[in-house]
Design an enzyme around this catalytic site. Structure first.
Site, short mmCIF file in Angstrom:
data_model
loop_
_atom_site.label_atom_id
_atom_site.label_comp_id
_atom_site.label_asym_id
_atom_site.label_seq_id
_atom_site.Cartn_x
_atom_site.Cartn_y
_atom_site.Cartn_z
CG HIS A 1 -1.86 -1.14 1.30
ND1 HIS A 1 -1.46 -2.40 1.67
CD2 HIS A 1 -3.19 -1.21 1.03
CE1 HIS A 1 -2.51 -3.21 1.63
NE2 HIS A 1 -3.56 -2.52 1.25
CE LYS B 1 -5.29 -4.57 -1.09
NZ LYS B 1 -5.90 -4.51 0.26
CE LYS C 1 -19.87 18.33 -25.63
NZ LYS C 1 -21.29 18.73 -25.63
#
EC number: 4.2.1.10
Length: 478
Positions: free
Chosen positions: A110, A133, A277
């Site tokens: 972590h 992990k 856009k």
């Protein structure tokens, strides 16, 4: 496998968290470092859990000897899985394996830093662990997508999750990334890790139907004012499409890396919102006629690595105007703004035999758009000086717009539903068409592009109604 993190802190609260989650999940991670329970109580909690993971995050003040003793004592409780942090001594992990061969070991890291997980895995895989992990940080959407891309080259016994708000999409995509574990919190409980979703959230994003073969749909740009994730995911579920719709905040500067990355990920469709856009145009492999006409793109369709741009904004609003029977022939129509959405709308209405007037804060931009649509250009301050039958506002809610009225006023912003501009127009007798109506129509056109073989006419009313309700929840003007 969906795994609920149990944080308590009391025995009663931890028990409630397990019982509340049993119908939705069978694997439970007991965060022993957060629980204020005795060894006997911890055993009782484990008995409630069909599958248990015991994890204890080492405090900085804890000595290595005490750490080893603690993990050995947890192993003696015989969980299904034992989470050992990356720096836990290898020889002591081997000893635990020898004493408890039935326990599966998860080697975890972590960190709040952005890390190359492929290099980390290469360093850690010599460890005699069953699973690995990696909980790492991502500072941007492109970082997130890069980490997801790295995960796809790692074995299936690795779990990768990005922490924090920017990392949330990685949790939604967990089944697509083939993570063996997807960590969630019990519904109603506080997050244990930054950005952690509840079980309810995971199922909202169609967790149960997602797999490595699932496509991805997303929204890019300034995603803060979109309700798309709240409308599209239930719609996809009703449609029987195993596909999540996620929000990916993105800036124009990130576009080059984004477009190179999505070609390697299973993206099917992307909605494009402000301010991207027009900025996306250079990155398209193909432009549909709608994009060539308007110079704006709000939809990406990705098939076999080829990205085609489409524009559904103008057609979406035109459909709304027709539904409301708003006359356009020989009418004067004011469009406020000159950005991507305004370009799309002006282009579509230029074919409706109406007189278009473009008003914008920067008049030069209005003039540029007007020259392409046989329209007239004005500065925004001139708006109250002109009598028109229809006003269409394409500026964001943060912009100040001069007070003006017309028989009909359209605001294309979905949230907030009401603005100072529309409230004034309504008080003067104008009929108001709110942004959620255009939102639904342009979205339905996008769905037809993404899923051309599917029929969903029977679901459209529910979709439109849901958007209207959600827009009403965000109805307060800024």
């Amino acid at each position: 496998m969906l795994c609920t993190t149990i944080s308590g802190p009391s025995f009663l609260e931890a028990k409630k968290q397990i019982l509340r989650s049993l119908k939705e999940c069978h694997c439970f991670e007991m965060r022993v470092d957060l629980l204020s329970v005795s060894c006997l109580e911890l055993k009782k909690l484990m008995e409630l859990a069909p599958i248990s993971i015991l994890a204890w995050k080492k405090p900085e003040s804890c000595s290595q000897a005490d750490w080893i003793d603690k993990m050995q004592s947890l192993a003696e409780l015989n969980p299904n899985y034992l989470d050992l942090e990356k720096d836990f001594p290898e020889e002591d992990m081997i000893r635990i394996r020898q004493l408890h061969p039935q326990i599966k070991i998860i080697r975890s890291l972590h960190t709040s830093e952005h890390t190359d997980i492929i290099q980390l895995y290469a360093h850690m895989r010599s460890s005699a662990a069953d699973y690995y992990k990696f909980a790492v940080s991502s500072s941007s959407t492109t970082d997130l997508l890069d980490i997801c891309h790295q995960k796809r080259s790692l074995p299936e016994n690795t779990t990768v999750v990005c922490l924090g708000g920017m990392g949330r999409p990685s949790r939604i995509l967990s089944p697509i990334l083939q993570n063996p574990f997807t960590y969630a919190r019990s519904t109603g409980s506080s997050p244990v890790a930054p950005g952690q979703f509840s079980l309810k959230h995971h199922y909202f994003y169609n967790f149960a139907s997602l797999s490595a073969q699932s496509p991805i749909c997303a929204l890019i740009g300034d995603t803060s004012r979109s309700i798309g994730h709240l409308t599209h995911n239930p719609f996809f579920s009703q449609l029987g499409v195993a596909c999540p719709y996620i929000k990916l905040p993105l800036t124009p500067q990130e576009l080059p890396k984004f477009f190179s990355t999505i070609r390697t990920q299973p993206f099917l469709g992307v909605s494009v919102t402000s301010p991207l856009k027009t900025a996306v145009l250079p990155f398209l492999d193909k432009q549909a006629p709608s994009v060539k006409a308007s110079g704006s793109c709000n939809t990406l369709v990705i098939r076999q690595g080829e990205i085609e741009g489409h524009d559904t904004d103008g057609e979406g609003l035109f459909s709304v105007l027709m539904q409301h029977q708003i006359p356009l022939n020989n009418q004067r129509v004011a469009i406020i703004g000159a950005g991507g959405a305004a370009q799309s709308i002006a282009t579509r209405l230029s074919r409706a035999n109406c007189e278009l007037l473009i008003f914008n804060r920067t008049k030069a931009h209005a003039e540029d758009l007007a020259s392409r649509c046989q329209a007239k250009a004005f500065s925004l301050e001139e708006l109250p000086l002109h009598r028109v039958s229809l006003i269409i506002n394409c500026l964001p809610p943060s912009c100040t717009i001069p007070k003006a009225v017309a028989p009909c006023v359209v605001d294309i912003n979905t949230i907030p539903k009401h603005s100072t501009f529309t409230q004034y127009a309504r008080s003067q007798g104008s009929s108001i068409i709110y942004g959620h109506e255009m939102f639904t129509q342009q979205a339905l056109l996008q769905f037809r592009l993404w899923f051309p073989t599917l029929s969903f006419k029977h679901l459209e009313k529910t979709f439109i109604r849901r958007a209207a309700v959600l827009a009403s929840l965000f109805s307060i003007a800024p």
